[in-house]
Design a protein around this motif. Structure first.
Motif, mmCIF file in Angstrom:
data_model
loop_
_atom_site.group_PDB
_atom_site.id
_atom_site.type_symbol
_atom_site.label_atom_id
_atom_site.label_comp_id
_atom_site.label_asym_id
_atom_site.label_seq_id
_atom_site.Cartn_x
_atom_site.Cartn_y
_atom_site.Cartn_z
ATOM 1 N N TYR A 296 -8.495 6.441 -2.356
ATOM 2 C CA TYR A 296 -8.470 7.683 -1.577
ATOM 3 C C TYR A 296 -7.150 7.835 -0.807
ATOM 4 C CZ TYR A 296 -13.469 8.727 -2.269
ATOM 5 O OH TYR A 296 -14.689 9.055 -2.794
ATOM 6 N N GLN A 297 -6.661 6.727 -0.260
ATOM 7 C CA GLN A 297 -5.406 6.795 0.487
ATOM 8 C C GLN A 297 -4.252 7.219 -0.425
ATOM 9 O OE1 GLN A 297 -3.366 4.013 3.714
ATOM 10 N NE2 GLN A 297 -3.297 3.047 1.715
ATOM 11 N N ALA A 298 -4.170 6.623 -1.614
ATOM 12 C CA ALA A 298 -3.105 6.989 -2.556
ATOM 13 C C ALA A 298 -3.220 8.451 -2.944
ATOM 14 C CB ALA A 298 -3.171 6.088 -3.782
ATOM 15 N N SER A 299 -4.444 8.880 -3.236
ATOM 16 C CA SER A 299 -4.665 10.272 -3.623
ATOM 17 C C SER A 299 -4.280 11.223 -2.501
ATOM 18 C CB SER A 299 -6.137 10.460 -4.005
ATOM 19 O OG SER A 299 -6.405 11.806 -4.319
ATOM 20 N N HIS A 300 -4.667 10.889 -1.283
ATOM 21 C CA HIS A 300 -4.359 11.739 -0.129
ATOM 22 C C HIS A 300 -2.849 11.867 0.068
ATOM 23 C CE1 HIS A 300 -4.767 13.612 3.796
ATOM 24 N NE2 HIS A 300 -4.006 12.676 4.324
ATOM 25 N N LYS A 301 -2.131 10.774 -0.069
ATOM 26 C CA LYS A 301 -0.680 10.814 0.106
ATOM 27 C C LYS A 301 -0.017 11.670 -0.972
ATOM 28 C CE LYS A 301 0.098 6.647 2.819
ATOM 29 N NZ LYS A 301 0.836 7.356 3.894
ATOM 30 N N ILE A 302 -0.511 11.578 -2.199
ATOM 31 C CA ILE A 302 0.029 12.414 -3.281
ATOM 32 C C ILE A 302 -0.263 13.879 -2.997
ATOM 33 C CG2 ILE A 302 -0.226 13.000 -5.730
ATOM 34 C CD1 ILE A 302 -0.740 9.950 -6.193
ATOM 35 N N ASP A 303 -1.490 14.170 -2.586
ATOM 36 C CA ASP A 303 -1.872 15.555 -2.293
ATOM 37 C C ASP A 303 -1.066 16.139 -1.130
ATOM 38 O OD1 ASP A 303 -3.734 15.716 -4.337
ATOM 39 O OD2 ASP A 303 -5.423 15.121 -3.076
#
Length: 377
Positions: A296-303
């Motif tokens: 989730y953290q990786a996804s949030h940073k990409i988003d």
């Protein structure tokens, strides 16, 4: 990081879909060992291939986070089917990150609607972890480019309608690499025999052969030499999806083991009543939750457009896939002899989990990326 209320609703809808439509055929997909067209069409009709694709190109216009949740839920039900989502994302993100308006308008709706499967052709006999050693060449001529080479371990080889191919346009190790779109009916495109894999048996993998394949300049993604940075940006996103896939596989195995342990009796009581088993379950649950939060953290940073996403994508992919291997192996152990039998799905989940440590960059490569990022600060 907590999900928004809207995202929680999305997650619940993905879970209902996976439980109702995907899970009942998971064993059949494994046993058939063929491309699961029924599931491919189901995912396409549900719009899951285009969650992160802008509406103007046929998608839902959502974020990577929604795709992450979808991949986890599908993987918990059937890992082979989740490969369809992860593989479709590779050419999709290649077009989103490197394509021009004409290319996006022409090809993204096909991928987003699930009209055709896509494929991503990077790996070669001498270029796996060492992407920069690609030897497939693209020679420029008056009609565009002629592609010559062979690609190994390509998911959807022979069934895809669109192939994104990495080829060498100059001798420079990284700046000499370019990406090309090759359509399925292009003369000179052929395929070797299917690879027989240990897991993900419902995923078709094989060799892609490019024998003087002529493409136009309009099939070049970006400019000559843009291939390497494009695929590195693509991998940040798809490694995050592989992390979600690993979380889903692990969760499916743990949930199955929990049900079994509550029902199975030994020494006059349920296996779930034994403290040693409870300790194992607690460890697995903590590792699983930590994996999900990393994803989730990786996804949030990409988003959010964070420029420093590579280390987080590598952490998510590496930790989650290692955890999936641990959880599924322990699930087999918790079921004992039954776990080792095909009577129960945890042995399939263990075999499926293994490749998440390998594709989209081995976990050894992910650790190198993480360490180099740490040491460069």
């Amino acid at each position: 990081m907590l999900l928004s209320e809207e995202q929680e609703l999305f997650r619940e809808s993905f879970r209902r879909f996976a439980v109702e439509w995907i899970a009942p055929k998971a064993k059949a997909v494994e046993e058939a060992a063929e491309f699961p067209w029924d599931h491919f069409h189901l995912l396409g009709n549900e719009g899951l291939f285009g969650l992160h694709v802008p509406v103007k190109y046929g998608g839902k216009g959502l974020k990577l986070m929604e795709s992450v949740m979808a991949v986890e839920e599908i993987a918990a039900a059937c890992a082979s089917t989740s490969v369809l989502l992860c593989t479709q994302a590779l050419p999709t993100f290649s077009l989103l990150l490197g394509g021009n308006e004409e290319q996006k308008s022409q090809f993204l709706p096909l991928l987003a609607h699930g009209k055709v499967p896509g494929a991503f052709c990077i790996t070669e006999a001498g270029a796996g972890s060492d992407v920069a050693n690609v030897q497939t060449i693209a020679e420029k001529n008056k009609d565009g480019y002629v592609l010559k080479g062979r690609k190994k371990f390509i998911v959807n080889a022979g069934v895809a309608g669109l192939y994104v191919v990495l080829a060498r346009t100059s001798e420079h190790r990284t700046k000499g690499l370019s990406l090309f779109i090759v359509e399925q009916d292009t003369p000179g495109l052929s395929f070797g025999p299917r690879d027989e894999m240990m897991g993900m048996r419902g995923s078709v993998t094989g060799e892609v052969i490019l024998d003087n394949v002529q493409v136009t300049e309009g099939h070049l993604l970006g400019n000559e030499g843009d291939g390497f940075p494009i695929i590195m940006n693509v991998f940040n996103r798809t490694r995050t999806l592989v992390g979600a896939q690993a979380v889903g596989i692990a969760r499916g195995a743990l949930e199955y083991a929990l049900r079994y342990l509550k029902e199975r009796k030994q020494f006059g009581k349920s296996l779930s009543d034994f403290q040693m088993i409870q300790g194992m379950l607690a460890d697995l649950a903590m590792q699983l939750e930590a994996s999900r939060l990393l994803v989730y953290q990786a996804s949030h940073k990409i988003d959010c457009g964070d420029s420093n996403v590579e280390i987080y994508a590598s952490m998510a992919k590496c930790y989650a896939s290692d955890t999936a291997m641990k959880v599924t192996t322990e699930a087999v152990q918790l079921l004992g002899g039954y776990g080792y039998s095909k009577q129960h799905p945890v042995e399939r989940m263990m075999r499926d989990a293994k490749v998440t440590q390998i594709y989209d960059g081995t976990n050894q490569i992910q650790r190198l990326i993480i360490a180099r990022k740490l040491l460069s600060t």
